[in-house]
Design an enzyme around this catalytic site. Sequence first.
Site, PDB file in Angstrom:
ATOM      1  N   THR A  10      45.866  50.391  43.113  1.00  0.00           N
ATOM      2  CA  THR A  10      45.372  49.934  43.998  1.00  0.00           C
ATOM      3  C   THR A  10      44.858  50.325  44.980  1.00  0.00           C
ATOM      4  O   THR A  10      44.196  51.288  44.833  1.00  0.00           O
ATOM      5  CB  THR A  10      47.238  50.651  44.714  1.00  0.00           C
ATOM      6  OG1 THR A  10      48.449  49.924  44.125  1.00  0.00           O
ATOM      7  CG2 THR A  10      47.338  50.561  46.157  1.00  0.00           C
ATOM      8  N   GLU A  11      43.790  50.297  45.932  1.00  0.00           N
ATOM      9  CA  GLU A  11      42.833  50.647  46.960  1.00  0.00           C
ATOM     10  C   GLU A  11      43.630  51.315  48.334  1.00  0.00           C
ATOM     11  O   GLU A  11      44.493  50.432  48.864  1.00  0.00           O
ATOM     12  CB  GLU A  11      42.070  50.090  47.113  1.00  0.00           C
ATOM     13  CG  GLU A  11      40.974  50.481  48.223  1.00  0.00           C
ATOM     14  CD  GLU A  11      39.751  49.250  47.681  1.00  0.00           C
ATOM     15  OE1 GLU A  11      39.361  50.047  48.787  1.00  0.00           O
ATOM     16  OE2 GLU A  11      39.770  48.212  47.503  1.00  0.00           O
ATOM     17  N   LYS A  68      65.040  44.066  41.824  1.00  0.00           N
ATOM     18  CA  LYS A  68      65.141  42.246  41.601  1.00  0.00           C
ATOM     19  C   LYS A  68      65.386  43.035  40.390  1.00  0.00           C
ATOM     20  O   LYS A  68      65.819  42.168  38.986  1.00  0.00           O
ATOM     21  CB  LYS A  68      63.946  42.417  41.731  1.00  0.00           C
ATOM     22  CG  LYS A  68      64.079  41.869  42.872  1.00  0.00           C
ATOM     23  CD  LYS A  68      63.161  40.877  43.057  1.00  0.00           C
ATOM     24  CE  LYS A  68      62.847  40.508  44.391  1.00  0.00           C
ATOM     25  NZ  LYS A  68      61.791  39.849  44.772  1.00  0.00           N
ATOM     26  N   HIS A  81      33.310  53.458  48.762  1.00  0.00           N
ATOM     27  CA  HIS A  81      34.707  53.533  47.816  1.00  0.00           C
ATOM     28  C   HIS A  81      34.840  54.863  48.352  1.00  0.00           C
ATOM     29  O   HIS A  81      33.683  55.795  49.472  1.00  0.00           O
ATOM     30  CB  HIS A  81      34.185  54.106  46.315  1.00  0.00           C
ATOM     31  CG  HIS A  81      33.983  52.724  46.090  1.00  0.00           C
ATOM     32  ND1 HIS A  81      33.550  52.808  44.511  1.00  0.00           N
ATOM     33  CD2 HIS A  81      34.967  51.454  45.597  1.00  0.00           C
ATOM     34  CE1 HIS A  81      33.807  51.569  44.170  1.00  0.00           C
ATOM     35  NE2 HIS A  81      35.072  50.938  44.544  1.00  0.00           N
ATOM     36  N   THR A 125      57.206  41.451  40.446  1.00  0.00           N
ATOM     37  CA  THR A 125      58.023  39.839  41.461  1.00  0.00           C
ATOM     38  C   THR A 125      56.387  40.187  42.568  1.00  0.00           C
ATOM     39  O   THR A 125      57.226  38.798  43.161  1.00  0.00           O
ATOM     40  CB  THR A 125      59.186  39.960  41.616  1.00  0.00           C
ATOM     41  OG1 THR A 125      59.561  41.042  42.687  1.00  0.00           O
ATOM     42  CG2 THR A 125      60.308  40.055  40.546  1.00  0.00           C
ATOM     43  N   TYR A 182      31.439  44.376  35.856  1.00  0.00           N
ATOM     44  CA  TYR A 182      31.586  43.049  35.863  1.00  0.00           C
ATOM     45  C   TYR A 182      30.205  42.550  35.404  1.00  0.00           C
ATOM     46  O   TYR A 182      29.410  42.089  34.206  1.00  0.00           O
ATOM     47  CB  TYR A 182      31.803  42.332  36.652  1.00  0.00           C
ATOM     48  CG  TYR A 182      33.122  42.569  37.053  1.00  0.00           C
ATOM     49  CD1 TYR A 182      34.340  43.361  35.805  1.00  0.00           C
ATOM     50  CD2 TYR A 182      33.415  41.689  37.984  1.00  0.00           C
ATOM     51  CE1 TYR A 182      35.450  43.540  36.916  1.00  0.00           C
ATOM     52  CE2 TYR A 182      35.357  42.105  39.096  1.00  0.00           C
ATOM     53  CZ  TYR A 182      35.805  43.345  38.049  1.00  0.00           C
ATOM     54  OH  TYR A 182      37.264  43.586  38.702  1.00  0.00           O
TER      55      TYR A 182
END
EC number: 6.2.1.4
Length: 346
Positions: free
Chosen positions: A144-145, A90, A299, A64, A207
Amino acid sequence: MTATLAAAADIATMVSGSSGLAAARLLSRSFLLPQNGIRHCSYTASRQHLYVDKNTKIICQGFTGKQGTFHSQQALEYGTKLVGGTTPGKGGQTHLGLPVFNTVKEAKEQTGATASVIYVPPPFAAAAINEAIEAEIPLVVCITEGIPQQDMVRVKHKLLRQEKTRLIGPNCPGVINPGECKIGIMPGHIHKKGRIGIVSRSGTLTYEAVHQTTQVGLGQSLCVGIGGDPFNGTDFIDCLEIFLNDSATEGIILIGEIGGNAEENAAEFLKQHNSGPNSKPVVSFIAGLTAPPGRRMGHAGAIIAGGKGGAKEKISALQSAGVVVSMSPAQLGTTIYKEFEKRKML
């Protein structure tokens, strides 16, 4: 020094600062555990879960939240079989027309989920991964980073002691089987079902390779972004084994970068498992050729330290394994196309 202790020493040079040294010490302890009768080789059995398709049922942890909501909408529009999600407190509500649960265990029991994608802030992401491992979710993709490195060392220690759950990431774009299943943040529209397996430490370069292989008409069979952190759940070898055993994957693109020794290990694996007349063409690009030693380049794992992790060494290792290394990320598509042409595979 044993190979396991040497691996821990390499990590100490790869991660700067006192937290890196502490993380390396902690990981070296986990490397020593096999001497006490604990088996670590079983984690490789979870490689099979890397292959996702139209039947993969996915839940979203952090469902959410802003990121969870946006990327869940994108996944649903792509046709991914998202079956629900979790947000503590939730449970019982609905979100995007799907059920919300308090825990991963409950979500798995109610939906039959076989994969989870994590969009949880860095301080809580390791706990989210651990919850998914304890619920025995077959595939966990953590986007997550910025997860603290010591947190990830503990997660990796837990991963290596089991065989039910496979982790992709953290700090990764995710995994996609074009036209069937998209788990992560990659733009779905640039993908096209096809013949090339792509594995990469870099999201944006993934990509680029995807777009180029689509443009030259080869398309992709499976794309896995393994992430740029030093302590991740899946490496090049895990993905290469899937690609080499997958009849739909006829060629491979491997995108690496400076730091660590994952590319050198991949080269050794390819020497042993992808040689001879039936070998599959492999094209690679290594980012960071001009990077100065000791400076992190984006990174957390992209750093040349202790005289190791340089691009030139990685390129040499890959070339010695028969890999065609492109000097420009703009030529990945044309390079793999030429390899197909050379082998009369078009």
